[in-house]
Enzyme design. Structure first.
Site, PDB file in Angstrom:
ATOM      1  N   LEU A 153       0.829  -1.208   0.000  1.00  0.00           N
ATOM      2  CA  LEU A 153       0.000   0.000   0.000  1.00  0.00           C
ATOM      3  C   LEU A 153       0.866   1.262   0.000  1.00  0.00           C
ATOM      4  CD1 LEU A 153       0.117   1.410   3.046  1.00  0.00           C
ATOM      5  CD2 LEU A 153      -1.428  -0.435   3.601  1.00  0.00           C
ATOM      6  N   CYS A 263       9.731   4.271   3.322  1.00  0.00           N
ATOM      7  CA  CYS A 263      10.055   2.974   2.715  1.00  0.00           C
ATOM      8  C   CYS A 263      11.254   2.999   1.764  1.00  0.00           C
ATOM      9  CB  CYS A 263       8.832   2.425   1.992  1.00  0.00           C
ATOM     10  SG  CYS A 263       7.512   1.984   3.135  1.00  0.00           S
ATOM     11  N   LYS A 266      14.993   3.457   3.209  1.00  0.00           N
ATOM     12  CA  LYS A 266      15.511   2.373   4.060  1.00  0.00           C
ATOM     13  C   LYS A 266      15.526   1.044   3.301  1.00  0.00           C
ATOM     14  CE  LYS A 266      11.271   0.810   6.429  1.00  0.00           C
ATOM     15  NZ  LYS A 266      11.174  -0.522   5.864  1.00  0.00           N
TER      16      LYS A 266
HETATM   17  N1  LIG Z   1       4.281   3.039   5.710  1.00  0.00           N
HETATM   18  C1  LIG Z   1       4.132   2.488   4.520  1.00  0.00           C
HETATM   19  O1  LIG Z   1       3.685   3.115   3.554  1.00  0.00           O
HETATM   20  C2  LIG Z   1       4.498   1.035   4.305  1.00  0.00           C
HETATM   21  C3  LIG Z   1       4.088   0.381   3.130  1.00  0.00           C
HETATM   22  C4  LIG Z   1       4.414  -0.959   2.959  1.00  0.00           C
HETATM   23  C5  LIG Z   1       5.160  -1.616   3.915  1.00  0.00           C
HETATM   24  N2  LIG Z   1       5.575  -0.954   5.035  1.00  0.00           N
HETATM   25  C6  LIG Z   1       6.326  -1.702   6.047  1.00  0.00           C
HETATM   26  O2  LIG Z   1       5.447  -2.028   7.121  1.00  0.00           O
HETATM   27  C7  LIG Z   1       6.141  -2.005   8.369  1.00  0.00           C
HETATM   28  C8  LIG Z   1       5.455  -1.047   9.317  1.00  0.00           C
HETATM   29  O3  LIG Z   1       5.544   0.257   8.783  1.00  0.00           O
HETATM   30  P1  LIG Z   1       4.705   1.477   9.386  1.00  0.00           P
HETATM   31  O4  LIG Z   1       4.959   2.644   8.510  1.00  0.00           O
HETATM   32  O5  LIG Z   1       3.321   1.026   9.630  1.00  0.00           O
HETATM   33  O6  LIG Z   1       5.461   1.640  10.792  1.00  0.00           O
HETATM   34  P2  LIG Z   1       5.045   2.562  12.043  1.00  0.00           P
HETATM   35  O7  LIG Z   1       6.310   2.974  12.669  1.00  0.00           O
HETATM   36  O8  LIG Z   1       4.038   3.582  11.621  1.00  0.00           O
HETATM   37  O9  LIG Z   1       4.261   1.550  13.022  1.00  0.00           O
HETATM   38  C9  LIG Z   1       4.857   0.499  13.696  1.00  0.00           C
HETATM   39  C10 LIG Z   1       4.088   0.299  15.015  1.00  0.00           C
HETATM   40  O10 LIG Z   1       4.524  -0.920  15.630  1.00  0.00           O
HETATM   41  C11 LIG Z   1       4.502  -0.726  17.035  1.00  0.00           C
HETATM   42  N3  LIG Z   1       5.329  -1.792  17.660  1.00  0.00           N
HETATM   43  C12 LIG Z   1       6.653  -1.975  17.577  1.00  0.00           C
HETATM   44  N4  LIG Z   1       7.022  -3.080  18.252  1.00  0.00           N
HETATM   45  C13 LIG Z   1       5.897  -3.622  18.770  1.00  0.00           C
HETATM   46  C14 LIG Z   1       5.604  -4.776  19.559  1.00  0.00           C
HETATM   47  N5  LIG Z   1       6.569  -5.624  19.933  1.00  0.00           N
HETATM   48  N6  LIG Z   1       4.334  -5.011  19.914  1.00  0.00           N
HETATM   49  C15 LIG Z   1       3.355  -4.167  19.536  1.00  0.00           C
HETATM   50  N7  LIG Z   1       3.555  -3.073  18.773  1.00  0.00           N
HETATM   51  C16 LIG Z   1       4.808  -2.799  18.409  1.00  0.00           C
HETATM   52  C17 LIG Z   1       4.995   0.688  17.219  1.00  0.00           C
HETATM   53  O11 LIG Z   1       4.623   1.212  18.479  1.00  0.00           O
HETATM   54  C18 LIG Z   1       4.312   1.390  16.041  1.00  0.00           C
HETATM   55  O12 LIG Z   1       3.055   1.928  16.428  1.00  0.00           O
HETATM   56  C19 LIG Z   1       7.583  -1.626   8.032  1.00  0.00           C
HETATM   57  O13 LIG Z   1       8.337  -2.783   7.880  1.00  0.00           O
HETATM   58  C20 LIG Z   1       7.448  -0.913   6.690  1.00  0.00           C
HETATM   59  O14 LIG Z   1       8.619  -1.014   5.925  1.00  0.00           O
HETATM   60  C21 LIG Z   1       5.244   0.345   5.256  1.00  0.00           C
END
Ligand SMILES: NC(=O)c1ccc[n+]([C@@H]2O[C@H](COP(=O)([O-])OP(=O)(O)OC[C@H]3O[C@@H](n4cnc5c(N)ncnc54)[C@H](O)[C@@H]3O)[C@@H](O)[C@H]2O)c1
Length: 434
Positions: A153, A263, A266
């Protein structure tokens, strides 16, 4: 299906809300107690169009809930998604997997009956193997299958992307996991979204290869833009001229200040590290990373050059701080490098962004934040468009000209046409257009 979503950030919250909207029973877990408390009060901690209504509707229907307690929802779930952050590890650029493994350990302890644990976070090839090892270490009798289901997404269009994906990639060789994930995504298969089953490592690599390809496409057009400027071509027309070739496609061919966000920076770096570790370095990606990181400085120099090479004591109005429109995400936004460079050269910066300012306030120093675009440009020596929010696409330039001390516009997103801006009496500088 009963689903536990571990991590309630951009990906976890959108995925959890969309799964609930399909009719599944979803518990979103986050270790950030403030975030969970806000969600329980009905407040959405991020800006993502349409997310507030989607969350509210599914909470009301009792299909979506929020908690800091991981054990209960995991024990109850048939599927547990890991959607925690995987930022760059300080110092070496490898993906920091500490959040993923910490979550895996907690999940392992809590597992009860057969459960599929699915990694939605973007993780390097082989991480699924390690997650499985960690779970078996803490809970040797766990009946578990570990699968990969990378998320594609885009912030700003996240709900649409989740509900109408180009493809869903599922990496597993376990038949029970295939069945569970097939059931979870069945509502989407009715929309004919292609469900692609692969081996786990293949799924993990697909995500990085996709992001690295897109990052390279952006970097390619940025370099062609630099050449266009030098040789008197127009990058908008070059991009259209190549993009209409179906083999190339028009998307991700917009020249600008370089890719940013949570994204691409990194993930390109992590892929580069994985490839080196595997003794198969990818020079193309290494070049992309290098060219893109130099680009932000180049953009700062472009701004300085438009102000006759000297910004000392001048006020620069910046419109747009987030890495792209329709998000409040400031992670690795080009503005975070451009603004401090201008300040280091002695400029005063006044900025406005529709959604990014509360985050930007923690990340930028000594910036004067304005209440709107016209307030931002008042008395400034130049205006710079860094992010192409819709509200910057039809600015009243008569008003802006009156407000500015000097009629200088630097448009790093090519929102406007050079001939029109010059006809209005502006010194207009854009990207890849002479
Ligand atoms: N943001 C994007 O557009 C996007 C798109 C595709 C993939 N991704 C991938 O998805 C993953 C998440 O990205 P994001 O942007 O949502 O990150 P984010 O930092 O917005 O959210 C991560 C959440 O995980 C929580 N967390 C961390 N450790 C935890 C644990 N042990 N238990 C419970 N909660 C915990 C944090 O408090 C945080 O709220 C990453 O690997 C990213 O590369 C992100």
């Amino acid at each position: 299906m009963r689903i536990a979503m571990i991590g309630t950030g951009y990906v976890g919250l959108v995925s959890g809300a969309c799964f609930a909207d399909f009719g599944h029973q979803v518990t979103c877990v986050d270790q950030d107690a403030d975030k969970v408390a806000a969600l329980r009060r009905g407040e959405i901690p991020i800006f993502e169009p349409g997310l507030d209504a989607l969350v509210a509707a599914n909470v009301k229907a009792a299909r979506l809930s929020f908690t800091t307690d991981l054990a209960g929802p995991v024990a109850d779930a048939e599927a547990v998604f890991i959607a925690v952050g995987t930022p760059s590890r300080r110092g070496d650029g490898h993906a920091d997997l500490s959040y993923v493994y910490a979550a895996a350990r907690e999940i392992g302890v809590a597992l009860k009956d057969f459960t599929v644990v699915i990694t939605k976070s973007t993780v390097p090839v082989g991480t699924g193997d390690e997650i499985e090892r960690v779970i078996r270490e803490v809970n040797p009798s766990a009946d578990v299958a570990v699968a990969s289901n990378p998320e594609f997404l885009r912030e700003g269009a996240a709900i649409r992307d989740f509900k109408f994906p180009d493809r869903i990639v599922i990496g597993t060789s376990d038949d029970r996991a295939r069945k569970v994930l097939g059931d979870i995504y069945r509502p989407l298969s009715l929309n004919q979204a292609p469900l692609m089953f692969t081996a786990r490592r293949t799924a993990e690599l697909i995500k990085y290869a996709a992001n690295a390809f897109l990052a390279t496409k952006i970097t390619f057009i940025n370099e062609i833009a630099d050449l266009s400027e030098k040789v008197g071509a127009d990058i908008q027309e070059v991009a259209r001229g190549i993009g209409l070739d179906n083999r190339i496609g028009t998307k991700f061919l917009h020249a600008g200040p370089g890719y940013g966000g949570s994204c691409f920076p990194k993930d390109t770096l992590a892929l580069m590290k994985t490839a080196r570790d595997a003794n198969a370095p990818i020079e193309l990606i290494e070049t992309t990373v290098r060219v893109n990181s130099a680009r932000k400085q180049k953009m700062a120099q472009k701004i300085i050059a438009a102000l006759d090479g000297n910004v000392k004591g001048k006020t620069i109005a910046v419109l747009g701080l987030t890495f792209k429109p329709n998000t409040d995400d400031m992670r690795d936004a080009p503005a975070l490098e451009i603004v401090p460079t201008l300040q280091a050269e002695g400029a005063r910066v006044r900025a406005f962004d529709p959604e990014g300012m509360s985050e930007a306030k923690h990340m930028l120093k000594d910036v004067n934040f304005a209440s709107g675009p016209y307030d931002c440009v008042q008395g400034a020596d130049a205006v710079v468009i860094i992010t192409e929010w819709d509200q910057f696409r039809a600015l009243d330039f008569d008003r802006i000209k009156d407000a500015l001390k000097a009629p200088v516009v630097i448009d790093l997103r090519n929102v406007y046409r050079p001939e029109e801006m010059r006809a209005k009496g502006f010194t207009y500088v854009s990207v890849g257009r002479a």
